[in-house]
Design an enzyme around this catalytic site. Sequence first.
Site, short mmCIF file in Angstrom:
data_model
loop_
_atom_site.label_atom_id
_atom_site.label_comp_id
_atom_site.label_asym_id
_atom_site.label_seq_id
_atom_site.Cartn_x
_atom_site.Cartn_y
_atom_site.Cartn_z
N GLU A 253 0.83 -1.21 0.00
CA GLU A 253 0.00 0.00 0.00
C GLU A 253 0.86 1.26 0.00
OE1 GLU A 253 -1.46 3.53 1.44
OE2 GLU A 253 -0.24 2.33 2.76
N GLY A 256 2.08 2.77 -3.47
CA GLY A 256 1.12 3.62 -4.20
C GLY A 256 0.98 4.98 -3.53
N GLU A 257 0.93 4.96 -2.20
CA GLU A 257 0.80 6.20 -1.43
C GLU A 257 1.99 7.14 -1.69
OE1 GLU A 257 0.06 5.42 2.72
OE2 GLU A 257 0.81 7.37 3.37
N ARG A 258 3.18 6.56 -1.76
CA ARG A 258 4.38 7.39 -1.97
C ARG A 258 4.44 7.97 -3.38
NH1 ARG A 258 8.07 3.20 1.64
NH2 ARG A 258 7.28 4.02 3.61
N GLY A 261 2.00 10.68 -3.62
CA GLY A 261 2.55 11.80 -2.85
C GLY A 261 3.58 12.56 -3.67
#
Length: 394
Positions: A253, A256-258, A261
Amino acid sequence: MAATDVLKPDHAANRRHFIFTDEHEQLRESIRSFVLKELRPHAEEWEESTFPDWVFQRMGELGLLGLSYPEQYGGQGGDYYCNLVLAEEIVDSNCGGLCMGVAVHTDMATPPVHIFGTEEQKQAYLVPSIRGEKISCLGITEPDAGSDVSGIKTRAVRDGDEWVINGSKTYITNGHRADFIVLVTKTDADAGYDGFTLFIVDMDAPGVIREEKLQKLGMHASDTALLAFQDVRVPDSAVLGEVGKGFYHIMWELQGERLIGAAGATASAQAVFDKTLQYATERQAFGRPISKFQVIRHKFAEMATKIESSRQLTYTTAWRFANGEYPVREISMAKLYASRIACEVADECLQIHGGAGYMKEYGIERVWRDLRLNRIGAGTDEIMLDVIGRSYGL
Ligand SMILES: Cc1cc2nc3c(=O)[nH]c(=O)nc-3n(C[C@H](O)[C@H](O)[C@H](O)COP(=O)(O)OP(=O)(O)OC[C@H]3O[C@@H](n4cnc5c(N)ncnc54)[C@H](O)[C@@H]3O)c2cc1C
């Protein structure tokens, strides 16, 4: 070759990056018009009050909360680049807290439900999340464990066909408004990285306590919660993914978040650059626009080069990610670099604004405060450097 045949540099060239198609550009246009018309006018007000929940409902109606999710769950069936387009265009809301609250929902809390969830979980949580009827949050960080995810203390213990959860989570974005949380717990203290399990927990379940709304440096339009879990009972069907595999699920997860970002940080840097460029051509000192001083010109040149590098790194990494690779090293580089340059650019832009940069009225000080989070959230600079360094076997 005759002098007239020599190509002149085309500084207005605006060929889109090869990862984007006409459809992406149409999507970009429609998101931009929604953001400018319906979000941006409220930016100042939401700094004081946090942004309202109707933003999720409205974005759900417009199909913006499920751009890359399959149509069978109410998504738009688009590719990963659609998420980048959203992350970039929503920056024009001028409301960092809103960008973060939406990104937590679209690119942090719901992707694990889509990838690891059962069909029932997808129907119960993903479908209403895409419609904007349910709001999600993600609970990893705890008062005693942030960077070191393996150090979390929240425990889930099996009791018959239920699980009992105890612990606390902090700095949780959307934590006050969310309908459910994707929660990282420890289920076997002796199993090392194989001792973690994810759960989907309804936020109105008995024992879930939304403690204080945390006050913070920036991102004021978002809500940030300290949460407690006291003997929270959930059924076995609340397990998300495999029991014991939660650590690996959450590491997936985070990639994808990074990446999202990185796209958001780069777009924010571009936005504050553009605004400052305009200011520098208008503001006069010593009988000329300040943009005519070489020192200022070079500041812009440095910033533009950094922003372009960040964009290329992010897009190329997204292209690899979207084509089935799992480029953890490059994602970490993109996250690290974009976060750093966004802070550097915001700082230079504040400087170029002089005293005006320090005043609330110009909005630069807010960007400067908001962007500082990028070097901390979703993995700090130091953690990104460690991931990159270790990827070389060091
Ligand atoms: C506004 C905001 C919103 C957030 N939203 C969420 C959310 O929705 N959900 C969620 O789960 N979390 C959220 N977070 C938490 C965020 O992800 C953590 O703050 C971050 O991962 C850092 O953890 P920490 O604060 O515990 O810092 P710590 O881990 O205590 O780190 C402190 C310092 O030590 C350094 N450090 C730690 N370990 C190492 C190491 N091995 N090598 C070198 N240096 C090291 C860090 O880089 C940092 O500089 C949010 C945070 C903020 C501020």
